[in-house]
Design an enzyme around this catalytic site. Structure first.
Site, PDB file in Angstrom:
ATOM      1  N   HIS A   1       0.817  -1.099   0.103  1.00  0.00           N
ATOM      2  CA  HIS A   1       0.247   0.075   0.070  1.00  0.00           C
ATOM      3  C   HIS A   1       0.926   1.379  -0.051  1.00  0.00           C
ATOM      4  CE1 HIS A   1       0.620  -1.527   4.113  1.00  0.00           C
ATOM      5  NE2 HIS A   1       0.684  -0.159   4.681  1.00  0.00           N
TER       6      HIS A   1
ATOM      7  N   HIS B   1       0.852   5.144   1.163  1.00  0.00           N
ATOM      8  CA  HIS B   1       0.077   6.247   2.053  1.00  0.00           C
ATOM      9  C   HIS B   1       0.129   7.487   1.105  1.00  0.00           C
ATOM     10  CE1 HIS B   1       0.156   4.148   5.912  1.00  0.00           C
ATOM     11  NE2 HIS B   1       1.235   3.425   5.269  1.00  0.00           N
TER      12      HIS B   1
END
Ligand code: DGP
Length: 122
Positions: free
Chosen positions: A104, A106
């Site tokens: 992922h 951010h």
């Protein structure tokens, strides 16, 4: 590290757990972080099963790599972060304290983020 299909982001991708979705396309899903560190804190994840930055950059196709990065840019623009600015960050492994074993990115914004990072006291 093998991919754990029971990790929380895999469950979000399968729709088993809700998320505050901000964007979705063929390659990526973006949603608000449950524990925001800045006024705007969005996570962008690939739809493919990749554990981390290392796994993703080693094994994802060119289309998946491009799709994820395009999604990051799109989400930042849609969130009005281009001006005055934002930061993107991906934690990989123990020293970076990666908590969720699905790659992922951010996106942080909505405030002055300071310069770079402050290492934690050990
Ligand atoms: P990292 O340390 O880079 O693995 O950050 C994981 C982030 O994921 C952390 O900022 C909190 C967020 N997070 C964990 N569980 C959930 C969840 O169930 N929903 C959402 N939206 N975010 C989550």
């Amino acid at each position: 590290m093998a991919y754990d299909s029971e990790n929380i982001f895999a469950k979000i991708l399968r729709g088993e757990i809700p998320c505050d979705k901000v964007y979705e396309d063929e390659y990526a899903l973006a949603f608000r972080d449950i524990n925001p560190q800045t006024p705007t804190h969005i996570l962008v994840i690939p739809k493919g099963a990749y554990v981390s930055s290392d796994d993703f950059t080693a094994h994802a196709s060119d289309a998946e790599l491009a799709g994820l990065l395009r999604a990051v840019g799109h989400v930042a623009r849609e969130a009005d972060l281009v001006e005055p600015g934002y930061r993107i960050l991906a934690n990989h492994g123990a020293d970076a304290h990666q908590e969720v074993p699905h790659f992922h990115v951010h996106i942080f914004g909505g405030t002055d983020l300071g310069r770079m990072i402050k290492p934690a006291d050990k």
